[in-house]
Write a protein that holds these residues in place. Sequence first.
Motif, short mmCIF file in Angstrom:
data_model
loop_
_atom_site.label_atom_id
_atom_site.label_comp_id
_atom_site.label_asym_id
_atom_site.label_seq_id
_atom_site.Cartn_x
_atom_site.Cartn_y
_atom_site.Cartn_z
N ALA A 1 6.42 -3.95 -5.90
CA ALA A 1 8.11 -4.96 -5.44
C ALA A 1 8.38 -3.65 -4.90
CB ALA A 1 8.35 -5.04 -7.32
N ALA A 2 8.22 -2.63 -4.60
CA ALA A 2 9.65 -1.65 -4.79
C ALA A 2 9.43 -2.24 -2.92
CB ALA A 2 9.16 -0.15 -5.46
N GLY A 3 7.77 -1.22 -2.42
CA GLY A 3 7.82 -1.42 -0.91
C GLY A 3 8.27 -3.18 -0.54
N LEU A 4 7.93 -3.91 -0.97
CA LEU A 4 8.35 -5.25 -0.53
C LEU A 4 9.62 -5.10 -0.61
CD1 LEU A 4 5.95 -7.69 -2.70
CD2 LEU A 4 5.75 -7.10 -0.16
N ILE A 5 10.58 -5.31 -1.41
CA ILE A 5 12.31 -4.86 -1.12
C ILE A 5 12.88 -3.68 -0.02
CG2 ILE A 5 14.67 -4.43 -1.94
CD1 ILE A 5 12.78 -4.87 -5.03
N THR A 6 11.83 -2.90 0.14
CA THR A 6 12.45 -1.53 1.39
C THR A 6 12.19 -2.90 2.45
OG1 THR A 6 11.83 0.32 0.14
CG2 THR A 6 11.64 0.19 2.89
N GLY A 7 10.83 -3.11 2.72
CA GLY A 7 10.19 -4.53 3.91
C GLY A 7 11.19 -5.20 4.20
N ILE A 8 11.90 -6.21 3.33
CA ILE A 8 12.63 -6.85 3.33
C ILE A 8 13.88 -6.90 3.54
CG2 ILE A 8 14.57 -8.73 1.45
CD1 ILE A 8 11.90 -8.85 -0.36
N VAL A 9 14.67 -5.31 3.07
CA VAL A 9 15.97 -4.91 3.74
C VAL A 9 15.97 -4.07 4.59
CG1 VAL A 9 17.27 -3.16 3.71
CG2 VAL A 9 16.54 -4.76 1.18
N GLY A 10 14.65 -3.99 5.56
CA GLY A 10 14.45 -3.54 7.26
C GLY A 10 14.49 -4.20 7.87
N GLY A 11 14.04 -5.94 7.42
CA GLY A 11 13.66 -6.68 8.10
C GLY A 11 15.27 -7.36 8.37
N ILE A 12 15.62 -7.94 7.49
CA ILE A 12 16.52 -8.43 7.91
C ILE A 12 18.44 -8.19 7.95
CG2 ILE A 12 18.15 -10.92 6.29
CD1 ILE A 12 15.84 -11.25 5.11
N VAL A 13 18.25 -6.55 6.76
CA VAL A 13 19.72 -6.21 7.30
C VAL A 13 19.15 -5.53 8.46
CG1 VAL A 13 20.84 -4.33 6.10
CG2 VAL A 13 20.41 -6.02 4.61
N VAL A 14 19.03 -4.07 8.22
CA VAL A 14 18.49 -3.17 9.64
C VAL A 14 17.96 -4.18 10.78
CG1 VAL A 14 17.72 -0.77 10.04
CG2 VAL A 14 17.72 -1.39 7.57
N GLY A 15 16.88 -5.11 10.74
CA GLY A 15 16.89 -5.42 11.47
C GLY A 15 18.29 -6.04 12.63
N ALA A 16 18.90 -6.89 11.93
CA ALA A 16 20.49 -7.61 12.47
C ALA A 16 21.03 -6.59 13.65
CB ALA A 16 20.91 -8.17 11.35
N ILE A 17 21.10 -5.39 13.04
CA ILE A 17 22.45 -4.52 13.27
C ILE A 17 21.53 -2.95 13.83
CG2 ILE A 17 24.31 -5.28 11.45
CD1 ILE A 17 23.24 -2.07 9.97
N GLY B 1 0.62 -1.34 -0.09
CA GLY B 1 -0.08 0.11 -0.22
C GLY B 1 0.52 1.20 -0.39
N SER B 2 1.66 1.60 0.63
CA SER B 2 2.60 2.27 0.87
C SER B 2 3.17 2.58 0.08
CB SER B 2 3.39 2.14 1.49
OG SER B 2 3.35 2.42 2.94
N ALA B 3 3.22 1.50 -1.48
CA ALA B 3 4.56 1.49 -2.61
C ALA B 3 3.63 2.28 -3.53
CB ALA B 3 4.48 0.24 -3.20
N ILE B 4 1.99 2.19 -4.01
CA ILE B 4 0.82 2.16 -4.21
C ILE B 4 0.87 3.72 -3.96
CG2 ILE B 4 -1.18 2.36 -5.26
CD1 ILE B 4 -1.40 -0.92 -4.94
N ALA B 5 0.62 4.29 -2.65
CA ALA B 5 0.21 5.31 -2.41
C ALA B 5 1.60 6.47 -3.40
CB ALA B 5 0.52 5.28 -0.87
N SER B 6 3.11 5.49 -3.19
CA SER B 6 4.04 6.53 -3.50
C SER B 6 3.94 7.16 -5.26
CB SER B 6 4.89 6.20 -2.85
OG SER B 6 5.22 5.55 -1.10
N GLY B 7 3.06 6.36 -5.71
CA GLY B 7 3.53 6.34 -6.64
C GLY B 7 4.37 4.78 -7.44
N MET B 8 4.84 4.17 -6.86
CA MET B 8 6.02 3.34 -7.55
C MET B 8 5.09 1.61 -7.40
SD MET B 8 8.51 4.49 -8.03
CE MET B 8 9.33 3.56 -7.46
N PRO B 9 5.58 1.30 -8.08
CA PRO B 9 5.00 -0.11 -7.74
C PRO B 9 5.49 -1.20 -6.67
CG PRO B 9 6.81 -0.32 -9.59
CD PRO B 9 6.78 1.03 -8.85
#
Length: 542
Positions: free
Chosen positions: A79-95, A69-77
């Motif tokens: 997939a762009a929101g899902l990639i950010t969620g994945i990075v935020g969980g796996i990478v940022v969550g670890a550090i 939903g955030s991606a659609i509200a941003s005018g982006m596909p």
Amino acid sequence: MRSAGVLSKSALATINCPKPRRICVLRRRWPVQRKERAVIRGYVSQGLFGRDLLGSIVVFLVALPLCMGSAIASGMPPAAGLITGIVGGIVVGAIAGSPLQVSGPAAGLAVLVFELVREHGVAALGPVVLLAGLIQVLAGIGRVGVWFRMISPAVVAGMLSGIGILIVASQLHVLIDAMPKARGLENFAALPGALASAVGGEAGSVAALLVGVCTIAIMLGWEKLRPASLKFVPGALLAVVLVTATVQWLGTGVKKVEVPSNLFAGIALPTWDSLSAVAQPSLLVAALTFALIASAETLLSAAAVDRMHSGARTHYDRELTAQGIGNMLCGLLGALPMTGVIVRSAANVQAGSATRMATILHGGWLLVFAMLLPWLMRMTPVACLAGILVYTGIKMVNIKQINSLAQYGRGTALIYLATTIAIVATDLLTGVLIGFALSLLRLALQSSRLKVGLDKHDQPGTALLQLDGAATFLKVPALARTLERVPPNTRLLLEVERLHHVDQACLELLADWGRNAGTRGCELVVDWNALHRRVEGARKAA
């Protein structure tokens, strides 16, 4: 014979034994890898893994529709929101410096992304987010993370309310499968005509409106009526499942979410031309705005998460650095910017998560779901996600905050309202700057409180001028009017015992009045040494 990877209670006791000889014997018998297994088994035996596993699933279910939903509200596909969620969980969550905070695409940044993409195109998003992340990393390394918290809570509350109103204004158009306008006021102005066209136009627009309204109704009803045993089930997930299933069963013709079969197809690496274009002043300002808004929202969210649990406290500089690394990765991948989000973080804490493993696992679930089940996400109606964002935006506009902020003074509540109105009427950056300027003005007025008293003295022809507080340039008019009231042929005694501070403007006013007092037969009597000691620079020199 005991298995190589299993440690008995006596062996665990030996590990914790403070005697150096027994520890050395144990180290000779078991390799380091086996001791690491013992730590993992202890983590599992204490039930922490089970708590983190359940928490990760709950957060994943909350994050999945919000990322798209955030991606659609941003005018982006999506997939762009899902990639950010994945990075935020796996990478940022670890550090991250806040172990239980969840990072990902936020509705608060959707407004900024939408404006950037509309003005400069999708190619500008990656470099801007990359630069914003670099700014955050440098700020974290420079240990300025805690300084982001000095932003007035009234400004942050007004920012969230203004963002909520803008989200509602834009997503009401998406709710009828229409394109939103560029500005908030334009969306509100065009909304009646869009609704009239939808109701009297194509059947698809009416169906999309019904889908969105049903989504909001399900979320509202679930929030009010859900049983305590199912409190971990998010209303957004329930709405998506029920509405999507109904649309598929009825074969309703509404717009659906477009997700690529291969998530990696949604990655858009920046080109050299797009990276060099970030040197433009407008894009530099955009990157700084992204970094400022994302950092403030992240660190204030982290402070709120700390109040929800009794575990490890947030390390703000580390959290800011982790967010910067995450945004740099998102910029390289052409995804949305990220921030710490309070909705997913609160769900993480309420689900009973104990460590950062819950955040990491939620990112893993997003990756697995996006890679293996993209066809399932393509069934989701766009209007359903718009309904979730409308509901989220309405929740962000908390009118009750006015009363709570007014407890700290009416000026605080006025700053909240002014920030909200300015964001809706102009743009996010301008509104935040207006709120910040009003906060500084209020602080200056409060810090320069000065009581000026002109009283008669026991001695004939003598008056007493009493200054109590801080004499700054803001009080020059009041002090000048008091001096004008001094009668001719008066000996004026100035008391400075209760004067905490005097600046150059007030000091020069008193000195000038003393020099010209003789023309009116007056005299200014003051201990100039004591007065000069109230000047900040003089105090430091002393």
